[in-house]
Enzyme design. Structure first.
Site, short mmCIF file in Angstrom:
data_model
loop_
_atom_site.label_atom_id
_atom_site.label_comp_id
_atom_site.label_asym_id
_atom_site.label_seq_id
_atom_site.Cartn_x
_atom_site.Cartn_y
_atom_site.Cartn_z
N HIS A 177 70.26 27.88 66.26
CA HIS A 177 68.94 28.53 66.26
C HIS A 177 68.75 29.32 64.97
CE1 HIS A 177 65.48 30.63 68.25
NE2 HIS A 177 65.84 31.58 67.40
N GLU A 178 69.73 30.17 64.64
CA GLU A 178 69.60 31.00 63.44
C GLU A 178 69.76 30.20 62.16
OE1 GLU A 178 68.52 34.01 63.46
OE2 GLU A 178 68.47 34.01 65.65
N HIS A 195 66.40 28.76 61.22
CA HIS A 195 65.52 29.74 60.57
C HIS A 195 65.84 29.84 59.08
CE1 HIS A 195 63.43 31.24 64.01
NE2 HIS A 195 64.48 31.76 64.60
#
Length: 217
Positions: free
Chosen positions: A31-32, A35
């Site tokens: 997820h990170e 980003h």
């Protein structure tokens, strides 16, 4: 109480706890990473310079978010640093960066469910099946949770960019200041679960039905 329950569960079935732990680390790390990667593609190398454009879970771990993820199935990692001033198209790129994490979680959920269903045609392994199922559920939970429009979640960042210019800046600052407290209160009170569960069920069973159709079950 949660810690005691987890210790008892680990003693009774350590493999299941380790499977959950691995699934949480994968969901949060990817997820990170997404980003950071999309921010890099949009012109902001802040996360790259700080060593955050990686799937190394130690670079992204937030203790409270990790505990929440293990406790109730959704949580958060340490936010990736973003400098919107480096973006080529500030508002659009900020929206793309905000949606990158939940998009990655959706892709991981799809891959997990399709692998789970597809492998049933070849062989059945209890631990692998549990891992894929847990990974799918956690990624769906993380995706739905992050779309809630409460700061500092991704859903709030998207709404903020869309409505920027129509929002009261003082109200927005106060909302951001107390957003984490509001989020923790709603989560611990079970309010977010009641919102999320129907959406999670719809997504999970929809993907499961699609996978069964593709593999002819």
């Amino acid at each position: 109480m949660f810690i005691v329950d987890r210790i008892q569960q680990f003693i009774a079935d350590p493999i299941s706890v380790l499977i959950s732990l691995l699934a949480v680390l994968i969901a949060l790390s990817f997820h990170e990473f997404s980003h950071a990667y999309v921010a890099h593609r949009c012109g902001d190398d802040t996360a790259l310079v700080q060593g955050r454009m990686t799937i190394d879970p130690l670079k992204h771990l937030d203790l409270m978010g990790f505990v929440m993820m293990m406790a109730v199935g959704f949580g958060w990692a340490k936010p990736v640093p973003v400098n919107p001033n480096l973006f080529k198209r500030k508002r659009l790129d900020m929206i793309l960066v905000s949606l990158a994490g939940v998009s990655m979680n959706l892709l991981l959920a799809i891959a997990s469910i399709f692998l789970l269903v597809g492998l049933q045609r070849v062989f059945v392994n209890e631990y692998l099946s549990n891992f894929l199922l847990t990974l799918a559920i956690l990624n769906i939970g993380l995706m739905v949770f992050n779309l809630i429009p409460i700061p500092p979640l991704d859903g709030y960042r998207v709404v903020k960019e869309i409505l920027l210019g129509h929002l009261n800046l003082n109200w927005m600052w106060q909302y951001e200041r107390y957003g984490m407290i509001l989020l923790l209160v709603l989560s611990l009170a079970g309010f977010t679960s009641r919102i999320m569960q129907p959406a999670m069920n719809y997504i999970f069973f929809g993907l499961l039905s699609l996978a069964n159709t593709v593999f002819g079950f």
